[in-house]
Design an enzyme around this catalytic site. Structure first.
Site, PDB file in Angstrom:
ATOM      1  N   LYS A   3      -4.124  11.571  10.727  1.00 36.07           N
ATOM      2  CA  LYS A   3      -5.381  10.823  10.600  1.00 36.07           C
ATOM      3  C   LYS A   3      -6.128  10.735  11.939  1.00 36.07           C
ATOM      4  O   LYS A   3      -5.538  10.984  13.013  1.00 36.07           O
ATOM      5  CB  LYS A   3      -5.067   9.443  10.031  1.00 36.07           C
ATOM      6  CG  LYS A   3      -4.497   9.518   8.602  1.00 36.07           C
ATOM      7  CD  LYS A   3      -4.362   8.128   8.020  1.00 36.07           C
ATOM      8  CE  LYS A   3      -3.910   8.204   6.574  1.00 36.07           C
ATOM      9  NZ  LYS A   3      -3.901   6.863   5.950  1.00 36.07           N
ATOM     10  N   TYR A  43     -10.111   9.915  -1.462  1.00 39.24           N
ATOM     11  CA  TYR A  43      -9.486   8.616  -1.750  1.00 39.24           C
ATOM     12  C   TYR A  43     -10.091   7.926  -2.973  1.00 39.24           C
ATOM     13  O   TYR A  43     -10.010   6.709  -3.088  1.00 39.24           O
ATOM     14  CB  TYR A  43      -9.584   7.718  -0.519  1.00 39.24           C
ATOM     15  CG  TYR A  43      -8.552   8.047   0.549  1.00 39.24           C
ATOM     16  CD1 TYR A  43      -7.195   7.813   0.317  1.00 39.24           C
ATOM     17  CD2 TYR A  43      -8.917   8.594   1.774  1.00 39.24           C
ATOM     18  CE1 TYR A  43      -6.237   8.102   1.276  1.00 39.24           C
ATOM     19  CE2 TYR A  43      -7.962   8.889   2.745  1.00 39.24           C
ATOM     20  CZ  TYR A  43      -6.627   8.633   2.488  1.00 39.24           C
ATOM     21  OH  TYR A  43      -5.675   8.919   3.432  1.00 39.24           O
ATOM     22  N   PHE A  51     -10.425  -2.354   0.521  1.00 40.72           N
ATOM     23  CA  PHE A  51     -10.449  -1.624   1.790  1.00 40.72           C
ATOM     24  C   PHE A  51     -11.059  -0.221   1.676  1.00 40.72           C
ATOM     25  O   PHE A  51     -11.069   0.537   2.648  1.00 40.72           O
ATOM     26  CB  PHE A  51      -9.033  -1.538   2.392  1.00 40.72           C
ATOM     27  CG  PHE A  51      -8.005  -0.898   1.479  1.00 40.72           C
ATOM     28  CD1 PHE A  51      -7.904   0.480   1.359  1.00 40.72           C
ATOM     29  CD2 PHE A  51      -7.126  -1.685   0.751  1.00 40.72           C
ATOM     30  CE1 PHE A  51      -6.962   1.078   0.539  1.00 40.72           C
ATOM     31  CE2 PHE A  51      -6.169  -1.107  -0.088  1.00 40.72           C
ATOM     32  CZ  PHE A  51      -6.095   0.282  -0.186  1.00 40.72           C
ATOM     33  N   ARG A  79       7.569  11.207   2.412  1.00 41.08           N
ATOM     34  CA  ARG A  79       7.227   9.769   2.394  1.00 41.08           C
ATOM     35  C   ARG A  79       8.279   8.954   3.130  1.00 41.08           C
ATOM     36  O   ARG A  79       7.974   8.002   3.844  1.00 41.08           O
ATOM     37  CB  ARG A  79       7.026   9.294   0.959  1.00 41.08           C
ATOM     38  CG  ARG A  79       5.740   9.866   0.367  1.00 41.08           C
ATOM     39  CD  ARG A  79       5.529   9.486  -1.066  1.00 41.08           C
ATOM     40  NE  ARG A  79       5.069   8.117  -1.221  1.00 41.08           N
ATOM     41  CZ  ARG A  79       3.820   7.717  -0.972  1.00 41.08           C
ATOM     42  NH1 ARG A  79       2.921   8.568  -0.524  1.00 41.08           N
ATOM     43  NH2 ARG A  79       3.473   6.473  -1.160  1.00 41.08           N
ATOM     44  N   THR A  85       3.589   2.268   4.540  1.00 36.79           N
ATOM     45  CA  THR A  85       2.143   2.232   4.853  1.00 36.79           C
ATOM     46  C   THR A  85       1.859   1.277   6.006  1.00 36.79           C
ATOM     47  O   THR A  85       1.074   1.596   6.912  1.00 36.79           O
ATOM     48  CB  THR A  85       1.353   1.759   3.600  1.00 36.79           C
ATOM     49  OG1 THR A  85       1.653   2.652   2.524  1.00 36.79           O
ATOM     50  CG2 THR A  85      -0.145   1.760   3.854  1.00 36.79           C
ATOM     51  N   ARG A  96       5.250   6.662  11.283  1.00 32.97           N
ATOM     52  CA  ARG A  96       4.383   5.476  11.341  1.00 32.97           C
ATOM     53  C   ARG A  96       4.944   4.404  12.277  1.00 32.97           C
ATOM     54  O   ARG A  96       4.183   3.713  12.941  1.00 32.97           O
ATOM     55  CB  ARG A  96       4.141   4.936   9.932  1.00 32.97           C
ATOM     56  CG  ARG A  96       3.111   5.789   9.188  1.00 32.97           C
ATOM     57  CD  ARG A  96       3.014   5.401   7.747  1.00 32.97           C
ATOM     58  NE  ARG A  96       1.895   6.050   7.071  1.00 32.97           N
ATOM     59  CZ  ARG A  96       1.804   6.132   5.748  1.00 32.97           C
ATOM     60  NH1 ARG A  96       2.749   5.647   4.984  1.00 32.97           N
ATOM     61  NH2 ARG A  96       0.753   6.734   5.205  1.00 32.97           N
ATOM     62  N   ASN A 106      -2.912   4.302  10.087  1.00 35.71           N
ATOM     63  CA  ASN A 106      -1.458   4.479   9.993  1.00 35.71           C
ATOM     64  C   ASN A 106      -0.997   5.923  10.235  1.00 35.71           C
ATOM     65  O   ASN A 106       0.007   6.361   9.704  1.00 35.71           O
ATOM     66  CB  ASN A 106      -0.933   3.911   8.662  1.00 35.71           C
ATOM     67  CG  ASN A 106      -1.520   4.605   7.457  1.00 35.71           C
ATOM     68  OD1 ASN A 106      -2.363   5.481   7.589  1.00 35.71           O
ATOM     69  ND2 ASN A 106      -1.067   4.239   6.276  1.00 35.71           N
ATOM     70  N   HIS A 109      -1.039  10.690   6.372  1.00 36.65           N
ATOM     71  CA  HIS A 109      -1.074  10.527   4.924  1.00 36.65           C
ATOM     72  C   HIS A 109      -0.108  11.521   4.311  1.00 36.65           C
ATOM     73  O   HIS A 109      -0.012  12.656   4.758  1.00 36.65           O
ATOM     74  CB  HIS A 109      -2.485  10.812   4.377  1.00 36.65           C
ATOM     75  CG  HIS A 109      -2.520  11.002   2.890  1.00 36.65           C
ATOM     76  ND1 HIS A 109      -2.536   9.939   2.013  1.00 36.65           N
ATOM     77  CD2 HIS A 109      -2.476  12.124   2.132  1.00 36.65           C
ATOM     78  CE1 HIS A 109      -2.527  10.408   0.775  1.00 36.65           C
ATOM     79  NE2 HIS A 109      -2.493  11.732   0.818  1.00 36.65           N
ATOM     80  N   GLU A 120      -4.355  17.737  -3.678  1.00 35.39           N
ATOM     81  CA  GLU A 120      -4.758  17.508  -2.284  1.00 35.39           C
ATOM     82  C   GLU A 120      -4.708  18.798  -1.462  1.00 35.39           C
ATOM     83  O   GLU A 120      -5.537  19.016  -0.572  1.00 35.39           O
ATOM     84  CB  GLU A 120      -3.888  16.395  -1.678  1.00 35.39           C
ATOM     85  CG  GLU A 120      -4.205  15.054  -2.346  1.00 35.39           C
ATOM     86  CD  GLU A 120      -3.340  13.883  -1.893  1.00 35.39           C
ATOM     87  OE1 GLU A 120      -2.430  14.062  -1.051  1.00 35.39           O
ATOM     88  OE2 GLU A 120      -3.594  12.767  -2.380  1.00 35.39           O
TER      89      GLU A 120
HETATM   90  P1  CMP Z   1      -2.542   6.555   2.751  1.00 35.64           P
HETATM   91  O1  CMP Z   1      -1.109   6.900   2.593  1.00 35.64           O
HETATM   92  O2  CMP Z   1      -3.437   7.571   3.331  1.00 35.64           O
HETATM   93  O3  CMP Z   1      -3.131   6.106   1.323  1.00 35.64           O
HETATM   94  C1  CMP Z   1      -4.137   5.151   1.168  1.00 35.64           C
HETATM   95  C2  CMP Z   1      -4.559   4.541   2.461  1.00 35.64           C
HETATM   96  O4  CMP Z   1      -5.279   3.340   2.351  1.00 35.64           O
HETATM   97  C3  CMP Z   1      -3.330   4.134   3.260  1.00 35.64           C
HETATM   98  O5  CMP Z   1      -2.624   5.250   3.698  1.00 35.64           O
HETATM   99  C4  CMP Z   1      -3.941   3.266   4.328  1.00 35.64           C
HETATM  100  O6  CMP Z   1      -4.490   4.007   5.401  1.00 35.64           O
HETATM  101  C5  CMP Z   1      -5.066   2.607   3.552  1.00 35.64           C
HETATM  102  N1  CMP Z   1      -4.698   1.237   3.220  1.00 35.64           N
HETATM  103  C6  CMP Z   1      -3.765   0.829   2.352  1.00 35.64           C
HETATM  104  N2  CMP Z   1      -3.711  -0.517   2.311  1.00 35.64           N
HETATM  105  C7  CMP Z   1      -4.655  -0.956   3.166  1.00 35.64           C
HETATM  106  C8  CMP Z   1      -5.083  -2.249   3.556  1.00 35.64           C
HETATM  107  N3  CMP Z   1      -4.543  -3.350   3.046  1.00 35.64           N
HETATM  108  N4  CMP Z   1      -6.075  -2.336   4.464  1.00 35.64           N
HETATM  109  C9  CMP Z   1      -6.652  -1.214   4.967  1.00 35.64           C
HETATM  110  N5  CMP Z   1      -6.274   0.056   4.634  1.00 35.64           N
HETATM  111  C10 CMP Z   1      -5.276   0.166   3.748  1.00 35.64           C
END
Ligand code: CMP
Length: 132
Positions: A3, A43, A51, A79, A85, A96, A106, A109, A120
């Site tokens: 990211k 997304y 968010f 994962r 996350t 992470r 984070n 992805h 994807e």
């Molecule tokens: P990702 O695995 O890319 O999938 C969805 C993304 O949404 C996740 O990682 C985070 O970057 C983002 N995300 C998930 N929960 C939150 C949250 N509570 N606040 C902000 N971003 C979030």
């Protein structure tokens, strides 16, 4: 994907190294920048989440590295390898835990199912960009 904040911080090489060392084979890779529209599309499943706007702005805010990875049990293993996350909940030794700044920023992805991985990968790569 690696990211934007992790790419900007210069962590791409270290993360790619860890991915290879963990046994994933890189089948395709590119440095690219998503437009707001493309990030929104990627997304789309999170469209109703509070968010979503923040996520789209962040993911289109700088270059990302997209990769197609191959391994037995790749989705589940990746994962586990990247961690939770929320970096506060990510296990020691995960990507992470080491590189993520927050639940939003984070670092990486990973696809959540084989079906979504196929979608994807097709989002980022033409068939001709994926090595056989
Ligand atoms: P990702 O695995 O890319 O999938 C969805 C993304 O949404 C996740 O990682 C985070 O970057 C983002 N995300 C998930 N929960 C939150 C949250 N509570 N606040 C902000 N971003 C979030």
């Amino acid at each position: 994907m690696i990211k934007p904040e992790a790419v900007a911080a210069g962590h791409s090489g270290k993360i790619i190294d860890m991915i290879i060392a963990a046994g994933f084979k890189i089948k395709a890779m590119k440095l690219t920048k998503l437009s707001k529209e493309r990030a929104g599309e990627f997304y789309e499943v999170h469209k109703e989440r509070p968010f979503y706007g923040e996520l789209v702005a962040y993911m289109s805010g700088g270059p990302i590295v997209a990769m197609a990875l191959e391994k037995d049990n790749a989705v589940a293993d990746f994962r586990k390898f990247i961690g939770a996350t929320d970096p506060a909940e990510a296990a020691e030794g995960t990507i992470r835990k080491r590189f993520a700044k927050s639940k939003g920023e984070n670092a990486v992805h990973g696809s959540d199912s084989d079906e979504n991985a196929a979608i994807e990968i097709a989002f980022h790569f033409a068939d001709s960009e994926i090595v056989g």
